[in-house]
Design a protein around this motif. Structure first.
Motif, PDB file in Angstrom:
ATOM      1  N   UNK A  76       0.835  -1.203   0.000  1.00 21.15           N
ATOM      2  CA  UNK A  76       0.000   0.000   0.000  1.00 21.15           C
ATOM      3  C   UNK A  76       0.866   1.247   0.000  1.00 21.15           C
ATOM      4  N   UNK A  77       2.020   1.166   0.649  1.00 22.46           N
ATOM      5  CA  UNK A  77       2.926   2.305   0.705  1.00 22.46           C
ATOM      6  C   UNK A  77       3.336   2.821  -0.655  1.00 22.46           C
ATOM      7  N   UNK A  78       3.368   1.942  -1.654  1.00 25.20           N
ATOM      8  CA  UNK A  78       3.754   2.369  -3.003  1.00 25.20           C
ATOM      9  C   UNK A  78       2.686   3.244  -3.662  1.00 25.20           C
ATOM     10  N   UNK A  79       1.487   3.257  -3.094  1.00 24.28           N
ATOM     11  CA  UNK A  79       0.414   4.112  -3.615  1.00 24.28           C
ATOM     12  C   UNK A  79       0.353   5.442  -2.876  1.00 24.28           C
ATOM     13  N   UNK A  80       1.235   5.618  -1.904  1.00 24.32           N
ATOM     14  CA  UNK A  80       1.254   6.828  -1.093  1.00 24.32           C
ATOM     15  C   UNK A  80       2.425   7.721  -1.481  1.00 24.32           C
ATOM     16  N   UNK A  81       2.513   8.859  -0.858  1.00 25.48           N
ATOM     17  CA  UNK A  81       3.593   9.792  -1.149  1.00 25.48           C
ATOM     18  C   UNK A  81       4.903   9.307  -0.539  1.00 25.48           C
ATOM     19  N   UNK A  82       6.004   9.904  -0.987  1.00 27.80           N
ATOM     20  CA  UNK A  82       7.319   9.534  -0.459  1.00 27.80           C
ATOM     21  C   UNK A  82       7.397   9.792   1.044  1.00 27.80           C
ATOM     22  N   UNK A  83       6.780  10.871   1.496  1.00 30.57           N
ATOM     23  CA  UNK A  83       6.797  11.192   2.923  1.00 30.57           C
ATOM     24  C   UNK A  83       6.040  10.137   3.725  1.00 30.57           C
ATOM     25  N   UNK A  84       4.919   9.673   3.186  1.00 26.06           N
ATOM     26  CA  UNK A  84       4.132   8.659   3.886  1.00 26.06           C
ATOM     27  C   UNK A  84       4.849   7.312   3.890  1.00 26.06           C
ATOM     28  N   UNK A  85       5.538   6.996   2.805  1.00 35.32           N
ATOM     29  CA  UNK A  85       6.347   5.769   2.795  1.00 35.32           C
ATOM     30  C   UNK A  85       7.469   5.857   3.822  1.00 35.32           C
ATOM     31  N   UNK A  86       8.014   7.034   3.978  1.00 34.26           N
ATOM     32  CA  UNK A  86       9.071   7.243   4.966  1.00 34.26           C
ATOM     33  C   UNK A  86       8.549   6.971   6.377  1.00 34.26           C
ATOM     34  N   UNK A  87       7.323   7.406   6.665  1.00 34.76           N
ATOM     35  CA  UNK A  87       6.741   7.168   7.977  1.00 34.76           C
ATOM     36  C   UNK A  87       6.541   5.680   8.229  1.00 34.76           C
ATOM     37  N   UNK A  88       6.152   4.939   7.188  1.00 36.22           N
ATOM     38  CA  UNK A  88       5.988   3.488   7.328  1.00 36.22           C
ATOM     39  C   UNK A  88       7.328   2.831   7.615  1.00 36.22           C
ATOM     40  N   UNK A  89       8.366   3.244   6.903  1.00 35.03           N
ATOM     41  CA  UNK A  89       9.708   2.681   7.134  1.00 35.03           C
ATOM     42  C   UNK A  89      10.194   3.015   8.542  1.00 35.03           C
ATOM     43  N   UNK A  90       9.981   4.248   8.961  1.00 36.98           N
ATOM     44  CA  UNK A  90      10.397   4.633  10.301  1.00 36.98           C
ATOM     45  C   UNK A  90       9.654   3.819  11.364  1.00 36.98           C
ATOM     46  N   UNK A  91       8.372   3.615  11.133  1.00 39.52           N
ATOM     47  CA  UNK A  91       7.591   2.811  12.065  1.00 39.52           C
ATOM     48  C   UNK A  91       8.079   1.377  12.128  1.00 39.52           C
ATOM     49  N   UNK A  92       8.437   0.833  10.966  1.00 36.62           N
ATOM     50  CA  UNK A  92       8.961  -0.533  10.935  1.00 36.62           C
ATOM     51  C   UNK A  92      10.277  -0.626  11.696  1.00 36.62           C
ATOM     52  N   UNK A  93      11.187   0.313  11.442  1.00 33.40           N
ATOM     53  CA  UNK A  93      12.479   0.301  12.115  1.00 33.40           C
ATOM     54  C   UNK A  93      12.325   0.473  13.621  1.00 33.40           C
ATOM     55  N   UNK A  94      11.391   1.341  14.024  1.00 38.59           N
ATOM     56  CA  UNK A  94      11.147   1.555  15.446  1.00 38.59           C
ATOM     57  C   UNK A  94      10.617   0.282  16.095  1.00 38.59           C
ATOM     58  N   UNK A  95       9.666  -0.368  15.435  1.00 41.76           N
ATOM     59  CA  UNK A  95       9.128  -1.616  15.964  1.00 41.76           C
ATOM     60  C   UNK A  95      10.192  -2.705  16.007  1.00 41.76           C
TER      61      UNK A  95
END
Length: 221
Positions: free
Chosen positions: A185-204
């Motif tokens: 789903x992240x690929x359908x979002x903006x670069x900033x929103x994909x960044x938030x998903x990556x940051x959330x994954x790394x944090x988890x």
């Protein structure tokens, strides 16, 4: 007060209300529609079923448990990304969970048992909530409280991983498809929103690693 709390995030509440009403109406008055429109069978090209199955449940107990997760996790996602992206996460997770289940369980293992897709869609919301708001729960649109939202996602994921081959009538492969759909789903979002998903994954991932290390030392002291 409970009513105002639930309807603070109207899209989540509306989906929950619709599904609570849909299941008994279909089961009691239109049971012949279930096999035709509300379940997805591995190996069958059923795009209408892929979508409609995201609203349906296998039993009353399945419905009630899913609604608890939906009301809790759905409001987190609605708070973080709004209504439009909430819908994107939900339906992408629902469809990917069905297709993923069809590929793994149907094509690889040859199991053609039909499934419903609501749990897979809610698993997608669980993943989004875990990645986007791991430590905060929205009480209202203006107030959040510290809460380990990530634990809910972790427990759901753990339950599916450890029961993948259990014969418990639960579509664990579909659930995993819903969890991992968030990255597609992240690929359908903006670069900033994909960044938030990556940051959330790394944090988890970092917090999970620290938790495992801590438990190791506690168990071996």
């Amino acid at each position: 007060m409970i009513q105002s709390f639930i309807w603070e995030f109207p899209l989540t509440a509306s989906f929950a209300t619709f599904m609570v009403l849909l299941y008994p109406i279909v089961i009691l008055f239109f049971p012949f529609l279930v096999d035709s429109y509300f379940i997805a069978t591995p190996g069958e090209l059923e795009p209408i079923n892929w979508v409609l199955s995201t609203f349906f449940h296998g039993s009353g107990a399945h419905l009630l448990s899913n609604m608890l997760f939906l009301l809790f996790l759905g409001r987190v996602v609605e708070y973080r990304v709004g209504k439009q992206k909430w819908l994107l996460y939900y339906f992408m997770a629902g469809i990917i969970s069905v297709l993923g289940d069809a590929f793994v369980r149907g094509l690889i293992f040859g199991d053609r048992t039909p499934i419903v897709g609501a749990s897979g869609a809610i698993s997608g919301l669980a993943a989004a909530a875990t990645l986007l708001s791991p430590f905060q729960f929205p009480v209202t649109k203006r107030k959040t409280i510290p809460f380990p939202v990530f634990l809910i996602g972790w427990m759901m994921l753990y339950s599916d991983f450890t029961n993948l081959f259990a014969r418990d009538q639960v579509a664990h492969w579909a659930h995993l498809g819903g969890f991992f759909s968030v990255f597609l789903t992240g690929y359908l979002l903006s670069a900033e929103e994909r960044k938030l998903i990556r940051q959330g994954f790394l944090l988890n991932f970092a917090f999970f690693t620290l938790t495992v290390i801590l438990l190791f030392f506690i168990n071996n002291r």
